[in-house]
Motif scaffolding. Sequence first.
Motif, PDB file in Angstrom:
ATOM      1  N   PHE A   1       0.831  -1.192   0.000  1.00 11.29           N
ATOM      2  CA  PHE A   1       0.000   0.000   0.000  1.00 11.29           C
ATOM      3  C   PHE A   1       0.869   1.245   0.000  1.00 11.29           C
ATOM      4  CE2 PHE A   1      -2.682   3.143   2.251  1.00 11.29           C
ATOM      5  CZ  PHE A   1      -3.717   3.183   1.342  1.00 11.29           C
ATOM      6  N   ASP A   2       0.639   2.154  -0.941  1.00 11.84           N
ATOM      7  CA  ASP A   2       1.408   3.385  -1.070  1.00 11.84           C
ATOM      8  C   ASP A   2       0.592   4.528  -0.483  1.00 11.84           C
ATOM      9  OD1 ASP A   2       3.218   5.325  -1.938  1.00 11.84           O
ATOM     10  OD2 ASP A   2       2.213   5.518  -3.865  1.00 11.84           O
ATOM     11  N   ARG A   3       0.759   4.759   0.810  1.00 14.99           N
ATOM     12  CA  ARG A   3      -0.067   5.755   1.496  1.00 14.99           C
ATOM     13  C   ARG A   3       0.095   7.168   0.939  1.00 14.99           C
ATOM     14  NH1 ARG A   3      -3.757   6.286   5.034  1.00 14.99           N
ATOM     15  NH2 ARG A   3      -3.794   7.988   6.528  1.00 14.99           N
TER      16      ARG A   3
ATOM     17  N   HIS B   1      -1.651   7.344  -2.377  1.00 10.97           N
ATOM     18  CA  HIS B   1      -3.095   7.242  -2.200  1.00 10.97           C
ATOM     19  C   HIS B   1      -3.666   8.572  -1.716  1.00 10.97           C
ATOM     20  CE1 HIS B   1      -6.985   5.591  -1.176  1.00 10.97           C
ATOM     21  NE2 HIS B   1      -6.853   6.089   0.038  1.00 10.97           N
ATOM     22  N   LEU B   2      -2.991   9.205  -0.778  1.00 14.09           N
ATOM     23  CA  LEU B   2      -3.470  10.484  -0.252  1.00 14.09           C
ATOM     24  C   LEU B   2      -3.449  11.566  -1.324  1.00 14.09           C
ATOM     25  CD1 LEU B   2      -1.844  10.519   3.296  1.00 14.09           C
ATOM     26  CD2 LEU B   2      -4.223  10.071   2.689  1.00 14.09           C
ATOM     27  N   ARG B   3      -2.383  11.615  -2.128  1.00 13.93           N
ATOM     28  CA  ARG B   3      -2.312  12.593  -3.219  1.00 13.93           C
ATOM     29  C   ARG B   3      -3.432  12.381  -4.233  1.00 13.93           C
ATOM     30  NH1 ARG B   3       2.790  11.117  -4.865  1.00 13.93           N
ATOM     31  NH2 ARG B   3       3.822  11.097  -2.885  1.00 13.93           N
ATOM     32  N   ALA B   4      -3.652  11.131  -4.603  1.00 12.66           N
ATOM     33  CA  ALA B   4      -4.690  10.830  -5.587  1.00 12.66           C
ATOM     34  C   ALA B   4      -6.079  11.146  -5.029  1.00 12.66           C
ATOM     35  CB  ALA B   4      -4.601   9.370  -6.015  1.00 12.66           C
ATOM     36  N   ALA B   5      -6.314  10.831  -3.771  1.00 14.54           N
ATOM     37  CA  ALA B   5      -7.609  11.119  -3.158  1.00 14.54           C
ATOM     38  C   ALA B   5      -7.843  12.629  -3.067  1.00 14.54           C
ATOM     39  CB  ALA B   5      -7.696  10.485  -1.777  1.00 14.54           C
ATOM     40  N   PHE B   6      -6.814  13.378  -2.686  1.00 12.10           N
ATOM     41  CA  PHE B   6      -6.937  14.834  -2.619  1.00 12.10           C
ATOM     42  C   PHE B   6      -7.220  15.418  -3.995  1.00 12.10           C
ATOM     43  CE2 PHE B   6      -4.921  18.999  -3.108  1.00 12.10           C
ATOM     44  CZ  PHE B   6      -5.678  19.731  -2.209  1.00 12.10           C
ATOM     45  N   MET B   7      -6.509  14.938  -5.017  1.00  9.35           N
ATOM     46  CA  MET B   7      -6.715  15.455  -6.364  1.00  9.35           C
ATOM     47  C   MET B   7      -8.114  15.107  -6.868  1.00  9.35           C
ATOM     48  SD  MET B   7      -5.799  17.290  -8.820  1.00  9.35           S
ATOM     49  CE  MET B   7      -4.219  17.736  -8.192  1.00  9.35           C
TER      50      MET B   7
ATOM     51  N   LYS C   1      -2.465   6.224 -12.037  1.00  9.21           N
ATOM     52  CA  LYS C   1      -1.631   5.225 -12.707  1.00  9.21           C
ATOM     53  C   LYS C   1      -0.308   5.033 -11.966  1.00  9.21           C
ATOM     54  CE  LYS C   1      -3.397   5.306 -17.353  1.00  9.21           C
ATOM     55  NZ  LYS C   1      -3.090   5.359 -18.763  1.00  9.21           N
ATOM     56  N   ALA C   2       0.302   6.126 -11.526  1.00  9.35           N
ATOM     57  CA  ALA C   2       1.558   6.027 -10.783  1.00  9.35           C
ATOM     58  C   ALA C   2       1.350   5.265  -9.474  1.00  9.35           C
ATOM     59  CB  ALA C   2       2.123   7.413 -10.515  1.00  9.35           C
ATOM     60  N   HIS C   3       0.236   5.530  -8.808  1.00 10.41           N
ATOM     61  CA  HIS C   3      -0.073   4.835  -7.554  1.00 10.41           C
ATOM     62  C   HIS C   3      -0.265   3.342  -7.810  1.00 10.41           C
ATOM     63  CE1 HIS C   3      -1.839   3.861  -3.721  1.00 10.41           C
ATOM     64  NE2 HIS C   3      -2.956   3.481  -4.311  1.00 10.41           N
TER      65      HIS C   3
ATOM     66  N   GLU D   1       0.963   1.554 -10.237  1.00 13.82           N
ATOM     67  CA  GLU D   1       2.250   0.951 -10.601  1.00 13.82           C
ATOM     68  C   GLU D   1       3.123   0.727  -9.376  1.00 13.82           C
ATOM     69  OE1 GLU D   1       3.974   3.433 -13.571  1.00 13.82           O
ATOM     70  OE2 GLU D   1       2.502   2.854 -15.099  1.00 13.82           O
ATOM     71  N   ARG D   2       3.146   1.701  -8.457  1.00 11.21           N
ATOM     72  CA  ARG D   2       3.951   1.530  -7.242  1.00 11.21           C
ATOM     73  C   ARG D   2       3.429   0.381  -6.398  1.00 11.21           C
ATOM     74  NH1 ARG D   2       4.482   7.316  -7.267  1.00 11.21           N
ATOM     75  NH2 ARG D   2       2.525   7.480  -6.145  1.00 11.21           N
ATOM     76  N   VAL D   3       2.107   0.269  -6.301  1.00 13.92           N
ATOM     77  CA  VAL D   3       1.529  -0.829  -5.521  1.00 13.92           C
ATOM     78  C   VAL D   3       1.803  -2.161  -6.207  1.00 13.92           C
ATOM     79  CG1 VAL D   3      -0.638  -1.841  -4.727  1.00 13.92           C
ATOM     80  CG2 VAL D   3      -0.224   0.596  -4.415  1.00 13.92           C
ATOM     81  N   ALA D   4       1.673  -2.202  -7.526  1.00 13.13           N
ATOM     82  CA  ALA D   4       1.930  -3.450  -8.265  1.00 13.13           C
ATOM     83  C   ALA D   4       3.398  -3.841  -8.184  1.00 13.13           C
ATOM     84  CB  ALA D   4       1.515  -3.290  -9.722  1.00 13.13           C
ATOM     85  N   ASP D   5       4.311  -2.865  -8.218  1.00 10.13           N
ATOM     86  CA  ASP D   5       5.737  -3.160  -8.107  1.00 10.13           C
ATOM     87  C   ASP D   5       6.105  -3.653  -6.713  1.00 10.13           C
ATOM     88  OD1 ASP D   5       6.132  -2.457 -10.716  1.00 10.13           O
ATOM     89  OD2 ASP D   5       6.906  -0.447 -10.271  1.00 10.13           O
ATOM     90  N   ALA D   6       5.389  -3.203  -5.705  1.00  8.78           N
ATOM     91  CA  ALA D   6       5.707  -3.592  -4.330  1.00  8.78           C
ATOM     92  C   ALA D   6       5.164  -4.974  -3.992  1.00  8.78           C
ATOM     93  CB  ALA D   6       5.142  -2.572  -3.359  1.00  8.78           C
ATOM     94  N   ARG D   7       4.113  -5.421  -4.645  1.00 11.11           N
ATOM     95  CA  ARG D   7       3.490  -6.706  -4.308  1.00 11.11           C
ATOM     96  C   ARG D   7       4.397  -7.917  -4.513  1.00 11.11           C
ATOM     97  NH1 ARG D   7      -1.862  -6.431  -2.881  1.00 11.11           N
ATOM     98  NH2 ARG D   7      -2.875  -4.544  -3.554  1.00 11.11           N
ATOM     99  N   PRO D   8       5.188  -8.030  -5.589  1.00 17.06           N
ATOM    100  CA  PRO D   8       6.024  -9.232  -5.736  1.00 17.06           C
ATOM    101  C   PRO D   8       7.051  -9.386  -4.626  1.00 17.06           C
ATOM    102  CG  PRO D   8       5.905  -8.060  -7.812  1.00 17.06           C
ATOM    103  CD  PRO D   8       5.243  -7.212  -6.777  1.00 17.06           C
ATOM    104  N   PHE D   9       7.412  -8.306  -3.964  1.00 17.60           N
ATOM    105  CA  PHE D   9       8.444  -8.362  -2.940  1.00 17.60           C
ATOM    106  C   PHE D   9       7.875  -8.551  -1.548  1.00 17.60           C
ATOM    107  CE2 PHE D   9      10.094  -5.601  -6.332  1.00 17.60           C
ATOM    108  CZ  PHE D   9      11.069  -6.444  -6.783  1.00 17.60           C
ATOM    109  N   GLN D  10       6.559  -8.642  -1.435  1.00 21.30           N
ATOM    110  CA  GLN D  10       5.982  -8.769  -0.093  1.00 21.30           C
ATOM    111  C   GLN D  10       6.225 -10.146   0.464  1.00 21.30           C
ATOM    112  OE1 GLN D  10       1.798  -8.149  -0.221  1.00 21.30           O
ATOM    113  NE2 GLN D  10       1.332 -10.247  -0.724  1.00 21.30           N
ATOM    114  N   GLY D  11       6.703 -10.223   1.635  1.00 25.55           N
ATOM    115  CA  GLY D  11       6.851 -11.435   2.403  1.00 25.55           C
ATOM    116  C   GLY D  11       7.313 -12.656   1.651  1.00 25.55           C
TER     117      GLY D  11
END
Length: 108
Positions: free
Chosen positions: A22-24, A27-33, A89-91, A93-103
């Motif tokens: 999760f890219d907090r 997520h906050l930037r996208a929600a604000f925008m 889209k950037a959010h 991609e960051r979440v998708a890139d982080a998922r393969p490395f989780q645990g």
Amino acid sequence: MDHDGDKGDDRSEDSSPQREGFDRPGHLRAAFMGRALKAVIAIIAIGAAAASIPYWGSADFPVMSLIIYVAGMVFVAMPLCMYYELLLKAHEERVADARPFQGAGLPS
């Protein structure tokens, strides 16, 4: 009182937002925008409606209202909409890139 059987009350380490990718800040930037974009569209629509008030009783077309609406949507709301889409889209991609490395080695 013990709440071990409650649904939705998973407090294990494996369910933390960081481990899920999760890219907090993103997520906050996208929600604000998204909220800002909706507010800008509402302001443009209200301004266009306010400009048409003098023409409500006549047979004339409210040209100024049309100009305000079109110019506001094209020159203000459309760039904000494109920026909002870029943030989403950037959010993603960051979440998708982080998922393969989780645990590594943990069941998902």
